[in-house]
Motif scaffolding. Structure first.
Motif, PDB file in Angstrom:
ATOM      1  N   ARG A  13      -5.204   1.383   4.850  1.00 38.93           N
ATOM      2  CA  ARG A  13      -5.723   0.018   4.730  1.00 38.93           C
ATOM      3  C   ARG A  13      -6.577  -0.148   3.477  1.00 38.93           C
ATOM      4  O   ARG A  13      -7.324   0.753   3.105  1.00 38.93           O
ATOM      5  N   GLY A  14      -6.446  -1.329   2.873  1.00 35.93           N
ATOM      6  CA  GLY A  14      -7.280  -1.700   1.735  1.00 35.93           C
ATOM      7  C   GLY A  14      -7.517  -3.201   1.750  1.00 35.93           C
ATOM      8  O   GLY A  14      -6.779  -3.954   2.386  1.00 35.93           O
ATOM      9  N   TRP A  15      -8.574  -3.644   1.051  1.00 33.29           N
ATOM     10  CA  TRP A  15      -8.952  -5.047   1.024  1.00 33.29           C
ATOM     11  C   TRP A  15      -9.241  -5.487  -0.407  1.00 33.29           C
ATOM     12  O   TRP A  15      -9.828  -4.735  -1.184  1.00 33.29           O
ATOM     13  N   THR A  16      -8.823  -6.709  -0.723  1.00 30.95           N
ATOM     14  CA  THR A  16      -9.159  -7.324  -2.000  1.00 30.95           C
ATOM     15  C   THR A  16      -9.962  -8.590  -1.719  1.00 30.95           C
ATOM     16  O   THR A  16      -9.969  -9.098  -0.597  1.00 30.95           O
ATOM     17  N   ILE A  47       8.828   1.785   3.058  1.00 28.39           N
ATOM     18  CA  ILE A  47       7.414   1.430   2.968  1.00 28.39           C
ATOM     19  C   ILE A  47       7.289  -0.025   3.417  1.00 28.39           C
ATOM     20  O   ILE A  47       7.971  -0.900   2.870  1.00 28.39           O
ATOM     21  N   ASP A  48       6.455  -0.267   4.403  1.00 29.41           N
ATOM     22  CA  ASP A  48       6.188  -1.625   4.867  1.00 29.41           C
ATOM     23  C   ASP A  48       4.826  -2.054   4.356  1.00 29.41           C
ATOM     24  O   ASP A  48       3.870  -1.254   4.333  1.00 29.41           O
ATOM     25  N   LEU A  49       4.718  -3.314   3.953  1.00 27.57           N
ATOM     26  CA  LEU A  49       3.460  -3.891   3.480  1.00 27.57           C
ATOM     27  C   LEU A  49       3.094  -5.052   4.387  1.00 27.57           C
ATOM     28  O   LEU A  49       3.873  -5.988   4.558  1.00 27.57           O
ATOM     29  N   GLY A 107      -6.758  -8.480   3.769  1.00 28.38           N
ATOM     30  CA  GLY A 107      -6.498  -7.110   4.196  1.00 28.38           C
ATOM     31  C   GLY A 107      -5.043  -6.741   3.995  1.00 28.38           C
ATOM     32  O   GLY A 107      -4.147  -7.556   4.220  1.00 28.38           O
ATOM     33  N   PHE A 108      -4.820  -5.526   3.540  1.00 28.32           N
ATOM     34  CA  PHE A 108      -3.474  -4.990   3.353  1.00 28.32           C
ATOM     35  C   PHE A 108      -3.342  -3.707   4.164  1.00 28.32           C
ATOM     36  O   PHE A 108      -4.274  -2.900   4.222  1.00 28.32           O
ATOM     37  N   VAL A 109      -2.197  -3.528   4.762  1.00 26.91           N
ATOM     38  CA  VAL A 109      -1.864  -2.289   5.454  1.00 26.91           C
ATOM     39  C   VAL A 109      -0.526  -1.829   4.914  1.00 26.91           C
ATOM     40  O   VAL A 109       0.419  -2.628   4.821  1.00 26.91           O
ATOM     41  N   THR A 110      -0.456  -0.567   4.518  1.00 23.68           N
ATOM     42  CA  THR A 110       0.835   0.009   4.159  1.00 23.68           C
ATOM     43  C   THR A 110       1.214   1.023   5.230  1.00 23.68           C
ATOM     44  O   THR A 110       0.367   1.779   5.714  1.00 23.68           O
ATOM     45  N   VAL A 111       2.473   0.980   5.599  1.00 25.50           N
ATOM     46  CA  VAL A 111       3.020   1.947   6.543  1.00 25.50           C
ATOM     47  C   VAL A 111       4.195   2.614   5.847  1.00 25.50           C
ATOM     48  O   VAL A 111       5.166   1.954   5.484  1.00 25.50           O
TER      49      VAL A 111
END
Length: 104
Positions: free
Chosen positions: A7-10, A41-43, A53-57
């Protein structure tokens, strides 16, 4: 199958730039580094007011493929310098899960 979740946030104003960076540079770079065993890769993206919020799987075919990508400190986040410049904050560690069931 294994899933690597991060997880990351901008700030809201940076969200589109960050998403474009992921699509144009980060994900292709990951693909080049890990050509075998990385299934997809899912975004995921979510508006959280002043932040996005961003989540990468990342989906790996097996533990060996996951470890080939993750390296010796397997759960350390992979955040290239260009992404660090845009992100407001991010998880320092990724979570790894053994996928027990998929429907579809």
């Amino acid at each position: 199958m294994y899933a690597r979740i991060w997880r990351g946030w901008t700030r809201a104003a940076q969200a589109d730039s960050y998403e474009e960076l992921l699509r144009s540079e980060v994900f292709p770079g990951i693909r080049a580094h890990c050509p075998e065993g990385l299934e997809r890769i899912d975004l995921l993206r979510r508006d959280e007011g002043e932040e996005v919020g961003f989540v990468t799987v990342m989906w790996f075919s097996d533990r060996t493929a996951l470890e080939a990508f993750a390296g010796p400190d397997g759960e350390a986040a992979y955040v290239p310098a260009a992404a660090r410049q845009i992100l407001a904050r991010f998880d320092e560690r990724a979570d790894h899960y053994l996928v027990r069931h998929q429907d579809g």
